[in-house]
Write a protein that holds these residues in place. Sequence first.
Motif, short mmCIF file in Angstrom:
data_model
loop_
_atom_site.label_atom_id
_atom_site.label_comp_id
_atom_site.label_asym_id
_atom_site.label_seq_id
_atom_site.Cartn_x
_atom_site.Cartn_y
_atom_site.Cartn_z
N PHE A 87 0.71 -0.85 0.21
CA PHE A 87 -0.45 0.46 -0.04
C PHE A 87 0.80 1.27 0.41
CE2 PHE A 87 -1.98 3.64 2.51
CZ PHE A 87 -3.43 3.32 1.29
N ILE A 88 0.93 2.52 -0.77
CA ILE A 88 1.15 3.54 -1.15
C ILE A 88 0.54 4.48 -0.41
CG2 ILE A 88 2.97 5.18 -2.68
CD1 ILE A 88 3.14 2.46 -4.17
N ASP A 89 0.35 5.76 0.21
CA ASP A 89 -0.49 6.80 0.24
C ASP A 89 -0.41 7.45 -0.53
OD1 ASP A 89 -0.44 5.75 3.82
OD2 ASP A 89 1.52 6.56 3.67
N PRO A 90 -1.36 7.82 -0.74
CA PRO A 90 -1.42 9.27 -2.19
C PRO A 90 -0.68 9.55 -1.89
CG PRO A 90 -3.52 8.68 -0.44
CD PRO A 90 -2.52 7.25 -0.12
N PRO A 91 -0.28 10.89 -2.40
CA PRO A 91 -0.15 11.99 -2.33
C PRO A 91 -0.79 13.00 -2.16
CG PRO A 91 -0.32 12.08 -4.77
CD PRO A 91 -0.75 10.70 -3.96
N VAL A 92 -0.36 13.96 -0.87
CA VAL A 92 -1.40 14.65 -0.59
C VAL A 92 -1.48 16.01 -0.93
CG1 VAL A 92 -1.03 16.05 2.12
CG2 VAL A 92 -0.16 14.02 2.00
N ARG A 93 -2.55 16.47 -1.12
CA ARG A 93 -2.39 17.98 -2.04
C ARG A 93 -3.04 18.98 -0.95
NH1 ARG A 93 -6.29 16.27 -7.18
NH2 ARG A 93 -5.57 14.93 -7.64
N PRO A 94 -2.50 19.72 -1.15
CA PRO A 94 -2.71 21.14 -0.96
C PRO A 94 -3.89 21.62 -0.44
CG PRO A 94 -1.58 22.01 -2.20
CD PRO A 94 -1.60 20.83 -2.53
#
Length: 118
Positions: A87-94
């Motif tokens: 599992f890879i965390d989704p990229p954090v968007r501002p």
Amino acid sequence: MRKQREEEVFRITGARQSLADDVRGRQRRYVISMLIRTLSVLLTVVLWNVQRPLAIGTLVIGALLPYVAVVIANAGRENAPSLPSSFIDPPVRPAIGPGESVPEPRHGRPGDSTADRG
């Protein structure tokens, strides 16, 4: 017909041992423990009139080893090693709401501000 060569098989990191390998390992452990038991019983016979305390010790080992060997041979299969997480965390968007704008950086010297110019 040709004899097929047995090719080397590489273990996958998270895979269990094959059932045939597991049974072969259990049989090997059982045979080794029974050989040790046989040797201890033979040592009991040889040492009975020479070193009686040591002979009694080898007799006890010879008597208990079959039970231990069966318990070890009947032990369950190994637990599958824990696999690494895929599992890879989704990229954090501002977190910018609709209609909001990002303030642009001001250019100029440090200490300059629009309030000082007016």
